[in-house]
Scaffold this active site. Sequence first.
Site, mmCIF file in Angstrom:
data_model
loop_
_atom_site.group_PDB
_atom_site.id
_atom_site.type_symbol
_atom_site.label_atom_id
_atom_site.label_comp_id
_atom_site.label_asym_id
_atom_site.label_seq_id
_atom_site.Cartn_x
_atom_site.Cartn_y
_atom_site.Cartn_z
ATOM 1 N N SER A 25 38.907 35.793 43.882
ATOM 2 C CA SER A 25 38.994 36.535 42.628
ATOM 3 C C SER A 25 38.006 37.691 42.653
ATOM 4 C CB SER A 25 38.646 35.612 41.454
ATOM 5 O OG SER A 25 37.346 35.074 41.666
ATOM 6 N N TYR A 58 42.640 38.697 40.849
ATOM 7 C CA TYR A 58 42.590 38.500 39.405
ATOM 8 C C TYR A 58 41.136 38.470 38.960
ATOM 9 C CZ TYR A 58 41.619 33.665 40.677
ATOM 10 O OH TYR A 58 41.066 32.535 41.216
#
Length: 118
Positions: A25, A58
């Site tokens: 991430s 993300y």
Amino acid sequence: MIITVCKGKIHRAVVTEAELHYEGSLTVDQDLMDMAGMKPYEQVSVVNVNNGARFETYLIVGERGSGTICLNGAAARLGMKGDKVIIITYGQVEEKDLPNDYQPKVVFVDENNRPKKA
């Protein structure tokens, strides 16, 4: 017709950490996320200004006011501490519904990832 437009951008942020053995991430200071209209777990495109790498991942919320920009997991192979990155989110909208004067939320930061203007 549905088109994809830039929704938000954090421009030329400095990578503060790279954690290879972490859940994949990108960790970003929540203040910066809020200013750019970005949400936790939202998909982002990341452009590394130093080496030209472009990737998608993300968002994970970082501590408010910390200036944190941390490449996690495999993304840590695509940049290093000190690299400048551009973080971009996109949205989809009916072309007819997009105002002619539409502007994404853009956050410019200094060398400490403090906002200069938004």
